[in-house]
Design a protein around this motif. Structure first.
Motif, PDB file in Angstrom:
ATOM      1  N   CYS A  55      -7.635  34.993  -8.517  1.00  0.00           N
ATOM      2  CA  CYS A  55      -6.867  36.123  -7.898  1.00  0.00           C
ATOM      3  C   CYS A  55      -7.682  37.007  -7.530  1.00  0.00           C
ATOM      4  O   CYS A  55      -6.771  37.524  -6.087  1.00  0.00           O
ATOM      5  CB  CYS A  55      -5.475  35.816  -8.597  1.00  0.00           C
ATOM      6  N   THR A  56      -8.241  37.867  -8.100  1.00  0.00           N
ATOM      7  CA  THR A  56      -8.597  39.262  -7.872  1.00  0.00           C
ATOM      8  C   THR A  56      -9.752  38.893  -6.896  1.00  0.00           C
ATOM      9  O   THR A  56      -9.558  40.052  -6.440  1.00  0.00           O
ATOM     10  CB  THR A  56      -9.517  39.848  -9.725  1.00  0.00           C
ATOM     11  N   GLU A  57     -10.639  37.574  -7.223  1.00  0.00           N
ATOM     12  CA  GLU A  57     -11.502  37.601  -5.478  1.00  0.00           C
ATOM     13  C   GLU A  57     -10.942  37.110  -4.822  1.00  0.00           C
ATOM     14  O   GLU A  57     -11.129  37.814  -3.670  1.00  0.00           O
ATOM     15  CB  GLU A  57     -12.882  36.854  -6.368  1.00  0.00           C
ATOM     16  N   ILE A  58      -9.582  37.186  -4.834  1.00  0.00           N
ATOM     17  CA  ILE A  58      -9.212  37.387  -3.382  1.00  0.00           C
ATOM     18  C   ILE A  58      -8.498  38.141  -2.674  1.00  0.00           C
ATOM     19  O   ILE A  58      -8.795  38.392  -1.522  1.00  0.00           O
ATOM     20  CB  ILE A  58      -7.554  35.476  -3.655  1.00  0.00           C
ATOM     21  N   ILE A  59      -7.774  38.609  -3.629  1.00  0.00           N
ATOM     22  CA  ILE A  59      -7.285  40.211  -3.025  1.00  0.00           C
ATOM     23  C   ILE A  59      -8.270  40.794  -2.761  1.00  0.00           C
ATOM     24  O   ILE A  59      -8.039  41.928  -1.668  1.00  0.00           O
ATOM     25  CB  ILE A  59      -6.956  40.867  -4.146  1.00  0.00           C
ATOM     26  N   THR A  65     -10.418  47.369  -2.173  1.00  0.00           N
ATOM     27  CA  THR A  65      -9.992  48.180  -3.293  1.00  0.00           C
ATOM     28  C   THR A  65      -8.625  48.419  -2.853  1.00  0.00           C
ATOM     29  O   THR A  65      -7.461  49.835  -2.705  1.00  0.00           O
ATOM     30  CB  THR A  65     -11.193  49.183  -3.364  1.00  0.00           C
ATOM     31  N   ASN A  66      -7.996  48.872  -0.890  1.00  0.00           N
ATOM     32  CA  ASN A  66      -7.072  49.051  -0.858  1.00  0.00           C
ATOM     33  C   ASN A  66      -6.048  48.635  -1.015  1.00  0.00           C
ATOM     34  O   ASN A  66      -5.585  47.736  -0.742  1.00  0.00           O
ATOM     35  CB  ASN A  66      -7.104  49.809   0.478  1.00  0.00           C
TER      36      ASN A  66
END
Length: 169
Positions: A55-59, A65-66
């Motif tokens: 999930c973090t990689e998709i975001i 980082t915006n």
């Protein structure tokens, strides 16, 4: 907890919208998952870190980082991407020569939200929808949400031209 004897239907509905009620039901589902008693899902606690990383990689892929550029998530927010659409639609119904009652408004909104959810199969990152009225372009769930509002208001889901705000086909 059996609420039938404690609250009226309205009171029960109000309670079920509270954070304690939501947390209690989520805890019940989680317990069933831990016990392997869910019908369509399996819980694998050893995979939690992998899921969080995914999930973090998709975001990060989509927004860097915006984090403030991440659109609010929820069906109503998808339908209202860029501007309000749901409240003006309700206001239009209420201002009509034969305004629907509260129950009919609720039925129409359920039809709209449900068909919008069903249409949102994930458009991917390249697909876009350009709203004719505003000229704005939307992608992903927001684009599918805005497009579904347009189709709904045009009566494309209704089999009855005299009742365009319904989904029956």
């Amino acid at each position: 907890m059996n609420l039938a004897g404690i609250f009226s239907p309205e009171g029960t509905a109000t309670y079920l919208r509270t954070l304690p009620a939501i947390r209690e039901r989520c805890a019940r589902v989680f317990s069933l998952a831990e016990e392997g008693k869910l019908e369509f899902f399996e819980y694998h606690p050893e995979k939690e870190a992998d899921v969080a990383t995914f999930c973090t990689e998709i975001i990060q892929r989509d927004f860097g980082t915006n984090f403030s550029s991440i659109p609010p998530h929820g069906r109503w927010r998808h339908l209202d991407a860029g501007r309000s659409r749901v409240e003006p639609l309700i206001a239009k119904w209420k201002a009509s020569s034969n305004p629907p009652d509260v129950n009919e408004i609720c039925k129409r909104l359920i039809d709209l939200f449900l068909v919008s959810v069903l249409l949102d199969a994930g458009a991917g990152s390249k697909w876009t929808y350009q709203e004719h009225e505003s000229g704005q372009k939307f992608s992903r769930s927001e684009g599918l949400g805005v497009a579904s509002v347009q189709m709904f208001t045009e009566g494309l889901f209704s089999g009855h031209s005299e009742q365009p705000y319904r989904v029956d086909r």
